[in-house]
Motif scaffolding. Structure first.
Motif, PDB file in Angstrom:
ATOM      1  N   GLY A  40       0.786  -1.225   0.000  1.00  0.00           N
ATOM      2  CA  GLY A  40       0.000   0.000   0.000  1.00  0.00           C
ATOM      3  C   GLY A  40       0.818   1.275   0.000  1.00  0.00           C
ATOM      4  O   GLY A  40       0.286   2.338  -0.245  1.00  0.00           O
ATOM      5  N   ASN A  41       2.127   1.180   0.299  1.00  0.00           N
ATOM      6  CA  ASN A  41       2.949   2.388   0.151  1.00  0.00           C
ATOM      7  C   ASN A  41       4.388   2.024  -0.234  1.00  0.00           C
ATOM      8  O   ASN A  41       4.885   0.941   0.096  1.00  0.00           O
ATOM      9  CB  ASN A  41       2.825   3.319   1.361  1.00  0.00           C
ATOM     10  N   ALA A  42       5.029   2.951  -0.940  1.00  0.00           N
ATOM     11  CA  ALA A  42       6.325   2.671  -1.572  1.00  0.00           C
ATOM     12  C   ALA A  42       7.396   2.317  -0.548  1.00  0.00           C
ATOM     13  O   ALA A  42       8.230   1.437  -0.800  1.00  0.00           O
ATOM     14  CB  ALA A  42       6.761   3.870  -2.405  1.00  0.00           C
ATOM     15  N   ALA A  43       7.362   2.970   0.621  1.00  0.00           N
ATOM     16  CA  ALA A  43       8.398   2.702   1.638  1.00  0.00           C
ATOM     17  C   ALA A  43       8.273   1.271   2.144  1.00  0.00           C
ATOM     18  O   ALA A  43       9.268   0.540   2.244  1.00  0.00           O
ATOM     19  CB  ALA A  43       8.255   3.689   2.792  1.00  0.00           C
ATOM     20  N   PHE A  44       7.053   0.815   2.461  1.00  0.00           N
ATOM     21  CA  PHE A  44       6.838  -0.561   2.934  1.00  0.00           C
ATOM     22  C   PHE A  44       7.303  -1.552   1.869  1.00  0.00           C
ATOM     23  O   PHE A  44       7.903  -2.584   2.171  1.00  0.00           O
ATOM     24  CB  PHE A  44       5.354  -0.811   3.216  1.00  0.00           C
ATOM     25  N   ASP A  45       6.989  -1.246   0.600  1.00  0.00           N
ATOM     26  CA  ASP A  45       7.355  -2.175  -0.483  1.00  0.00           C
ATOM     27  C   ASP A  45       8.868  -2.306  -0.586  1.00  0.00           C
ATOM     28  O   ASP A  45       9.398  -3.397  -0.773  1.00  0.00           O
ATOM     29  CB  ASP A  45       6.774  -1.697  -1.818  1.00  0.00           C
TER      30      ASP A  45
END
Ligand code: HEM
Length: 177
Positions: free
Chosen positions: A80-85
């Motif tokens: 759901g968000n680029a940092a987590f990915d």
């Protein structure tokens, strides 16, 4: 998602994943429980077990990495968000690296301390203190780092399963597709 990418991991990759879980858990528990024990004859059996499980872990993790590179794998699922990915991808590589370093530092320690012939050959006594060898510090530093990384990995799996409800865990189990 591309048309050719599978829905789940290859059964070989699934088997290797859960085998690594069992081996690392086993090595960790034996390692922690014997590290407080004095270096006397009673420690030879747990040491032999720990070293055996650890060496097997090295073989399995190397095979697993080769299999990971060679076999087709499912697409990365977004959290759901680029940092987590980004963190998700980095943690997976870091897990391979730390398990590898854990085994290599353990093998280095055992060679520095002459353990192969003492533990498996029955010749000589254990050194008075493993901390006399540089690799013991390294092995002891990597262990909690690996532990924290595993917690993060398991936490993320629960986050996908319970908060995002995308049933991501099913990809790391056997099934069709
Ligand atoms: C993924 C694989 C491994 C894991 C998770 C692991 C884990 C551990 C842990 C948690 C400790 C205690 C650390 C501490 O309390 O500071 C330990 C100690 C030790 N490990 Fe490993 N280890 C692994 C592989 C190996 C291998 C391959 C060898 C040698 C062939 C090895 C040899 C040792 C020795 C000699 C000690 C010292 C025990 C002591 O201080 O009494 N380990 N390991």
């Amino acid at each position: 998602m591309t048309q050719n990418s599978p829905k789940r991991y290859h059964p070989l990759q699934v088997t290797l994943h859960w085998l690594v879980v069992i081996l690392v858990f086993g090595a960790f528990v034996i390692g922690k429980s014997m590290s407080g024990q004095p270096n006397d004859a009673e420690k030879l059996t747990p040491l032999a077990l720990h070293m055996g499980v650890g060496i097997l872990t090295l073989l399995v993790i190397v095979v697993r990495f080769v299999v990971k590179v060679k076999l087709p794998k499912p697409e990365h699922v977004s959290a759901g968000n680029a940092a987590f990915d980004w963190i998700g991808k980095a943690v997976h590589y870091a897990l391979y690296l730390l398990v590898f370093l854990m085994t290599v530092s353990g093998i280095s320690l055992s060679i520095q301390a002459g353990l192969p012939s003492i533990v498996f050959g029955g010749s000589g006594n254990l050194p008075a203190d493993f901390y006399d060898f540089a690799a013991r510090m390294l092995h002891g530093f990597i262990a909690p780092a690996l532990f924290l990384l595993v917690l993060l990995h398991v936490g993320a799996a629960f986050y996908h399963q319970l908060a995002l409800k995308d049933n991501l865990l099913a990809r790391m189990w056997y099934g069709k597709g």
